[in-house]
Design a protein around this motif. Structure first.
Motif, short mmCIF file in Angstrom:
data_model
loop_
_atom_site.label_atom_id
_atom_site.label_comp_id
_atom_site.label_asym_id
_atom_site.label_seq_id
_atom_site.Cartn_x
_atom_site.Cartn_y
_atom_site.Cartn_z
N ILE A 18 -18.15 -8.59 16.37
CA ILE A 18 -19.56 -8.51 15.95
C ILE A 18 -20.20 -7.24 16.51
CG2 ILE A 18 -21.83 -9.57 16.23
CD1 ILE A 18 -20.53 -12.28 16.07
N ARG A 70 -27.60 -7.85 18.58
CA ARG A 70 -28.61 -8.92 18.57
C ARG A 70 -29.25 -9.09 17.19
NH1 ARG A 70 -32.19 -7.08 23.59
NH2 ARG A 70 -31.61 -5.08 22.63
N ARG A 97 -26.79 -10.72 14.83
CA ARG A 97 -26.67 -12.16 15.07
C ARG A 97 -27.87 -12.92 14.50
NH1 ARG A 97 -24.27 -10.44 20.18
NH2 ARG A 97 -22.10 -11.16 20.26
N ARG A 98 -29.07 -12.35 14.65
CA ARG A 98 -30.26 -13.01 14.12
C ARG A 98 -30.20 -13.10 12.61
NH1 ARG A 98 -33.17 -10.25 18.33
NH2 ARG A 98 -33.74 -8.54 16.94
N ARG A 149 -27.51 -13.06 10.70
CA ARG A 149 -26.46 -13.99 10.31
C ARG A 149 -26.94 -15.43 10.48
NH1 ARG A 149 -20.98 -13.47 12.92
NH2 ARG A 149 -20.12 -14.07 10.87
#
Length: 309
Positions: A281, A294, A297-298, A300
Protein backbone atom coordinates in the motif's frame (compact mmCIF):
# COMPACT_ATOMS: atom_id res chain seq x y z
CA UNK A 1 14.70 6.98 -38.77
CA UNK A 2 12.18 5.35 -41.07
CA UNK A 3 8.52 5.07 -40.07
CA UNK A 4 7.25 2.09 -38.11
CA UNK A 5 5.79 -0.35 -40.62
CA UNK A 6 2.41 -1.85 -39.76
CA UNK A 7 1.41 -4.79 -41.94
CA UNK A 8 -2.21 -5.94 -41.89
CA UNK A 9 -2.73 -9.50 -43.08
CA UNK A 10 -6.11 -9.76 -44.81
CA UNK A 11 -8.01 -13.04 -45.08
CA UNK A 12 -11.31 -13.82 -46.85
CA UNK A 13 -14.36 -12.48 -44.97
CA UNK A 14 -12.22 -10.18 -42.83
CA UNK A 15 -14.37 -7.99 -40.57
CA UNK A 16 -14.20 -4.36 -41.67
CA UNK A 17 -14.10 -2.90 -38.17
CA UNK A 18 -11.43 -5.37 -37.03
CA UNK A 19 -9.30 -3.90 -39.81
CA UNK A 20 -10.50 -0.31 -40.10
CA UNK A 21 -10.43 0.55 -36.38
CA UNK A 22 -6.75 -0.31 -35.82
CA UNK A 23 -5.77 1.12 -39.22
CA UNK A 24 -7.50 4.39 -38.30
CA UNK A 25 -5.47 4.62 -35.09
CA UNK A 26 -2.17 4.47 -36.98
CA UNK A 27 -3.20 6.81 -39.80
CA UNK A 28 -4.60 9.31 -37.28
CA UNK A 29 -1.31 9.07 -35.37
CA UNK A 30 0.40 10.09 -38.62
CA UNK A 31 -1.66 13.27 -38.64
CA UNK A 32 0.00 14.23 -35.33
CA UNK A 33 3.50 13.52 -36.59
CA UNK A 34 3.93 9.98 -35.22
CA UNK A 35 5.32 8.16 -38.20
CA UNK A 36 3.62 4.94 -39.34
CA UNK A 37 3.70 3.30 -42.76
CA UNK A 38 0.65 1.07 -43.21
CA UNK A 39 0.56 -1.90 -45.61
CA UNK A 40 -2.15 -4.41 -46.48
CA UNK A 41 -1.08 -7.85 -47.67
CA UNK A 42 -3.00 -11.00 -48.59
CA UNK A 43 -2.60 -14.29 -50.38
CA UNK A 44 -4.80 -13.04 -53.25
CA UNK A 45 -5.08 -9.55 -54.70
CA UNK A 46 -8.77 -9.12 -53.95
CA UNK A 47 -10.39 -9.93 -50.62
CA UNK A 48 -14.13 -9.76 -49.97
CA UNK A 49 -14.91 -8.62 -46.44
CA UNK A 50 -17.55 -10.13 -44.16
CA UNK A 51 -19.64 -7.04 -44.93
CA UNK A 52 -19.38 -7.57 -48.68
CA UNK A 53 -16.94 -4.76 -49.48
CA UNK A 54 -14.12 -5.87 -51.83
CA UNK A 55 -10.58 -4.86 -50.87
CA UNK A 56 -7.35 -4.78 -52.84
CA UNK A 57 -4.17 -5.99 -51.15
CA UNK A 58 -0.49 -6.41 -51.91
CA UNK A 59 0.86 -9.87 -52.69
CA UNK A 60 4.45 -8.83 -51.93
CA UNK A 61 5.33 -8.18 -48.31
CA UNK A 62 7.35 -5.10 -47.34
CA UNK A 63 10.58 -5.60 -45.46
CA UNK A 64 9.90 -5.59 -41.73
CA UNK A 65 12.27 -5.28 -38.80
CA UNK A 66 12.16 -5.61 -35.01
CA UNK A 67 10.45 -2.23 -34.58
CA UNK A 68 7.63 -3.13 -36.95
CA UNK A 69 4.24 -4.70 -36.34
CA UNK A 70 2.17 -7.39 -38.09
CA UNK A 71 -1.58 -7.45 -37.34
CA UNK A 72 -4.04 -10.21 -38.27
CA UNK A 73 -7.62 -8.86 -38.11
CA UNK A 74 -10.48 -11.25 -37.44
CA UNK A 75 -12.79 -12.85 -39.97
CA UNK A 76 -16.40 -14.03 -39.88
CA UNK A 77 -16.35 -17.26 -37.91
CA UNK A 78 -19.35 -18.42 -35.86
CA UNK A 79 -17.23 -21.56 -35.70
CA UNK A 80 -13.64 -21.77 -36.79
CA UNK A 81 -12.74 -23.85 -39.82
CA UNK A 82 -10.47 -26.84 -39.17
CA UNK A 83 -7.61 -24.99 -40.89
CA UNK A 84 -7.08 -21.21 -40.45
CA UNK A 85 -7.35 -19.27 -43.75
CA UNK A 86 -3.65 -18.47 -44.00
CA UNK A 87 -1.13 -20.57 -45.85
CA UNK A 88 2.24 -21.98 -44.78
CA UNK A 89 4.12 -19.01 -46.22
CA UNK A 90 2.16 -16.48 -44.17
CA UNK A 91 2.57 -18.56 -41.03
CA UNK A 92 6.30 -18.65 -41.59
CA UNK A 93 6.44 -14.88 -42.02
CA UNK A 94 4.66 -14.44 -38.69
CA UNK A 95 7.09 -16.80 -36.98
CA UNK A 96 10.15 -15.21 -38.59
CA UNK A 97 9.06 -11.68 -37.68
CA UNK A 98 8.55 -12.59 -34.04
CA UNK A 99 11.79 -14.58 -33.88
CA UNK A 100 13.64 -11.51 -35.19
CA UNK A 101 12.31 -9.38 -32.32
CA UNK A 102 9.16 -8.01 -33.96
CA UNK A 103 5.64 -7.77 -32.55
CA UNK A 104 2.61 -9.65 -33.86
CA UNK A 105 -0.98 -8.88 -32.95
CA UNK A 106 -4.44 -10.23 -33.64
CA UNK A 107 -8.00 -9.02 -33.42
CA UNK A 108 -10.80 -11.46 -32.59
CA UNK A 109 -10.47 -14.73 -34.57
CA UNK A 110 -7.10 -13.55 -35.87
CA UNK A 111 -5.72 -15.32 -32.78
CA UNK A 112 -6.33 -18.57 -34.67
CA UNK A 113 -3.72 -17.50 -37.23
CA UNK A 114 -1.20 -16.81 -34.48
CA UNK A 115 -1.97 -20.15 -32.90
CA UNK A 116 -1.53 -22.00 -36.19
CA UNK A 117 1.85 -20.29 -36.52
CA UNK A 118 2.91 -21.61 -33.12
CA UNK A 119 3.03 -18.16 -31.54
CA UNK A 120 0.49 -18.86 -28.80
CA UNK A 121 2.33 -21.86 -27.38
CA UNK A 122 3.43 -21.17 -23.83
CA UNK A 123 1.79 -17.74 -23.84
CA UNK A 124 -1.37 -16.09 -22.52
CA UNK A 125 -3.90 -14.94 -25.10
CA UNK A 126 -7.48 -13.81 -25.52
CA UNK A 127 -10.07 -13.71 -28.28
CA UNK A 128 -13.77 -13.05 -28.82
CA UNK A 129 -15.86 -14.64 -26.07
CA UNK A 130 -17.68 -16.85 -28.58
CA UNK A 131 -14.37 -18.45 -29.60
CA UNK A 132 -12.57 -18.88 -26.27
CA UNK A 133 -13.56 -22.51 -25.66
CA UNK A 134 -12.77 -23.52 -29.22
CA UNK A 135 -9.35 -21.89 -29.31
CA UNK A 136 -8.49 -23.10 -25.80
CA UNK A 137 -9.13 -26.65 -27.00
CA UNK A 138 -7.29 -26.12 -30.28
CA UNK A 139 -4.17 -24.69 -28.64
CA UNK A 140 -3.82 -26.52 -25.30
CA UNK A 141 -0.22 -25.31 -24.83
CA UNK A 142 -1.51 -21.73 -24.60
CA UNK A 143 -3.33 -20.16 -21.64
CA UNK A 144 -6.64 -18.52 -22.54
CA UNK A 145 -7.56 -15.35 -20.62
CA UNK A 146 -11.30 -14.81 -20.69
CA UNK A 147 -13.34 -11.61 -20.55
CA UNK A 148 -10.53 -9.09 -21.06
CA UNK A 149 -9.97 -6.63 -23.88
CA UNK A 150 -6.43 -7.57 -24.84
CA UNK A 151 -3.45 -9.53 -23.56
CA UNK A 152 0.24 -8.88 -24.23
CA UNK A 153 2.75 -11.67 -23.72
CA UNK A 154 6.29 -11.53 -25.10
CA UNK A 155 5.48 -9.39 -28.16
CA UNK A 156 2.37 -11.46 -28.98
CA UNK A 157 -0.72 -9.29 -28.45
CA UNK A 158 -4.23 -10.67 -28.84
CA UNK A 159 -7.53 -8.81 -28.48
CA UNK A 160 -11.16 -9.71 -28.02
CA UNK A 161 -12.42 -8.24 -31.26
CA UNK A 162 -14.23 -5.31 -32.88
CA UNK A 163 -13.71 -2.21 -30.68
CA UNK A 164 -11.00 -3.87 -28.57
CA UNK A 165 -8.74 -3.75 -31.63
CA UNK A 166 -8.83 0.02 -31.24
CA UNK A 167 -7.92 -0.31 -27.56
CA UNK A 168 -5.01 -2.57 -28.46
CA UNK A 169 -3.58 -0.23 -31.07
CA UNK A 170 -4.02 2.86 -28.87
CA UNK A 171 -2.04 0.93 -26.25
CA UNK A 172 0.73 0.38 -28.81
CA UNK A 173 0.80 4.08 -29.66
CA UNK A 174 1.05 4.87 -25.95
CA UNK A 175 3.94 2.43 -25.53
CA UNK A 176 5.80 3.91 -28.51
CA UNK A 177 5.06 7.61 -28.03
CA UNK A 178 3.59 8.11 -24.55
CA UNK A 179 0.13 8.32 -23.01
CA UNK A 180 -0.41 11.88 -24.20
CA UNK A 181 0.06 10.81 -27.84
CA UNK A 182 -2.47 8.02 -27.46
CA UNK A 183 -4.90 10.39 -25.74
CA UNK A 184 -4.63 12.84 -28.66
CA UNK A 185 -5.32 10.08 -31.17
CA UNK A 186 -8.22 8.73 -29.13
CA UNK A 187 -9.77 12.16 -28.79
CA UNK A 188 -9.45 12.85 -32.53
CA UNK A 189 -11.24 9.55 -33.19
CA UNK A 190 -13.92 10.49 -30.60
CA UNK A 191 -12.75 7.54 -28.51
CA UNK A 192 -12.67 9.43 -25.26
CA UNK A 193 -11.06 6.71 -23.16
CA UNK A 194 -8.33 4.17 -23.71
CA UNK A 195 -9.40 1.03 -21.90
CA UNK A 196 -6.79 -1.05 -20.10
CA UNK A 197 -6.56 -4.50 -21.62
CA UNK A 198 -6.03 -6.61 -18.54
CA UNK A 199 -8.73 -5.01 -16.40
CA UNK A 200 -12.23 -6.42 -16.12
CA UNK A 201 -13.72 -3.32 -14.54
CA UNK A 202 -15.11 -0.33 -16.36
CA UNK A 203 -12.58 2.35 -15.51
CA UNK A 204 -13.26 5.81 -14.15
CA UNK A 205 -12.00 7.19 -17.47
CA UNK A 206 -14.72 5.29 -19.30
CA UNK A 207 -17.52 5.88 -16.79
CA UNK A 208 -17.07 9.66 -16.75
CA UNK A 209 -16.46 10.30 -20.45
CA UNK A 210 -20.03 9.88 -21.65
CA UNK A 211 -20.71 13.59 -22.06
CA UNK A 212 -20.41 16.20 -24.81
CA UNK A 213 -18.44 18.95 -23.07
CA UNK A 214 -15.29 19.60 -25.08
CA UNK A 215 -13.84 21.70 -22.26
CA UNK A 216 -14.34 18.93 -19.71
CA UNK A 217 -12.82 16.39 -22.11
CA UNK A 218 -9.74 18.59 -22.56
CA UNK A 219 -9.27 18.84 -18.81
CA UNK A 220 -9.76 15.10 -18.46
CA UNK A 221 -7.09 14.54 -21.13
CA UNK A 222 -4.64 16.45 -18.90
CA UNK A 223 -5.65 14.64 -15.72
CA UNK A 224 -5.63 11.22 -17.42
CA UNK A 225 -2.01 11.62 -18.49
CA UNK A 226 -0.80 13.40 -15.32
CA UNK A 227 -2.97 11.91 -12.58
CA UNK A 228 0.07 11.20 -10.38
CA UNK A 229 1.18 14.86 -10.46
CA UNK A 230 0.07 17.69 -8.19
CA UNK A 231 -2.40 19.50 -10.42
CA UNK A 232 -3.58 22.92 -9.28
CA UNK A 233 -7.09 23.97 -10.22
CA UNK A 234 -5.69 27.32 -11.34
CA UNK A 235 -3.31 25.60 -13.77
CA UNK A 236 -6.08 23.43 -15.22
CA UNK A 237 -8.31 26.46 -15.64
CA UNK A 238 -5.51 28.37 -17.32
CA UNK A 239 -4.93 25.57 -19.82
CA UNK A 240 -8.51 25.79 -21.07
CA UNK A 241 -8.85 29.55 -20.70
CA UNK A 242 -11.60 29.83 -18.09
CA UNK A 243 -11.81 30.80 -14.43
CA UNK A 244 -11.48 28.21 -11.69
CA UNK A 245 -15.13 28.69 -10.78
CA UNK A 246 -16.28 28.19 -14.38
CA UNK A 247 -14.08 25.12 -14.78
CA UNK A 248 -15.45 23.52 -11.62
CA UNK A 249 -19.04 24.22 -12.67
CA UNK A 250 -18.66 22.87 -16.22
CA UNK A 251 -16.57 19.86 -15.18
CA UNK A 252 -18.95 18.87 -12.37
CA UNK A 253 -22.00 19.26 -14.58
CA UNK A 254 -20.43 17.08 -17.29
CA UNK A 255 -18.89 14.33 -15.14
CA UNK A 256 -20.66 14.47 -11.79
CA UNK A 257 -17.28 15.00 -10.11
CA UNK A 258 -14.96 17.85 -9.27
CA UNK A 259 -11.58 17.75 -11.03
CA UNK A 260 -9.91 16.77 -7.72
CA UNK A 261 -12.35 13.93 -7.11
CA UNK A 262 -11.85 12.67 -10.67
CA UNK A 263 -8.08 12.67 -10.17
CA UNK A 264 -8.49 10.81 -6.87
CA UNK A 265 -10.56 8.11 -8.59
CA UNK A 266 -7.87 7.60 -11.22
CA UNK A 267 -5.22 7.36 -8.52
CA UNK A 268 -7.32 4.94 -6.50
CA UNK A 269 -7.97 2.64 -9.45
CA UNK A 270 -4.30 2.57 -10.40
CA UNK A 271 -3.32 1.91 -6.79
CA UNK A 272 -5.81 -0.96 -6.55
CA UNK A 273 -4.29 -2.45 -9.70
CA UNK A 274 -0.78 -2.24 -8.22
CA UNK A 275 -1.87 -3.69 -4.88
CA UNK A 276 -3.63 -6.53 -6.68
CA UNK A 277 -0.32 -7.35 -8.36
CA UNK A 278 1.62 -7.52 -5.09
CA UNK A 279 2.69 -3.91 -4.49
CA UNK A 280 2.52 -2.69 -0.88
CA UNK A 281 0.00 0.00 0.00
CA UNK A 282 2.83 2.41 0.85
CA UNK A 283 4.58 1.92 -2.50
CA UNK A 284 1.32 2.07 -4.44
CA UNK A 285 0.40 5.34 -2.71
CA UNK A 286 3.71 6.97 -3.65
CA UNK A 287 3.52 5.65 -7.22
CA UNK A 288 0.12 7.20 -7.89
CA UNK A 289 1.01 10.54 -6.32
CA UNK A 290 -0.11 10.43 -2.67
CA UNK A 291 2.43 11.78 -0.18
CA UNK A 292 1.81 8.82 2.11
CA UNK A 293 -0.54 5.86 2.45
CA UNK A 294 -3.04 7.52 4.82
CA UNK A 295 -5.10 9.16 2.08
CA UNK A 296 -5.08 5.97 0.03
CA UNK A 297 -6.31 3.97 3.01
CA UNK A 298 -9.10 6.49 3.62
CA UNK A 299 -10.22 6.38 -0.01
CA UNK A 300 -10.14 2.59 -0.07
CA UNK A 301 -12.19 2.43 3.12
CA UNK A 302 -14.67 4.95 1.75
CA UNK A 303 -15.28 2.95 -1.43
CA UNK A 304 -15.63 -0.26 0.62
CA UNK A 305 -18.43 1.16 2.77
CA UNK A 306 -21.89 -0.30 1.99
CA UNK A 307 -24.37 2.07 0.39
CA UNK A 308 -27.46 2.70 2.52
CA UNK A 309 -30.97 2.40 1.14
Amino acid sequence: MRPTRVVFVLVPKVHLLDLAGPAQVFTTANDFGYSYEVHYVAESEEITTAQGVPLRAQLDWPDVGPDDLIVVPGWRSPRLSPVPPIGPGTRQRLRDHHAAGGTVASVCSGADALGASGLLDGRRFTTHHDLTDELAARYPRAAIVRDVLYVEDDRVITSAGIASGIDLTLHLVAVAHGAEAAARVAREMVVYARRNGDELQESAMLRHRGHLSDLAHRVQDVIDTRYADRLLLSDLAGQVGVSERTLTRIFTTATGLTPLRYQQLLRLERAEHLIGHGTTIETAARTVGFEDARMLRRLRARTAEPVAG
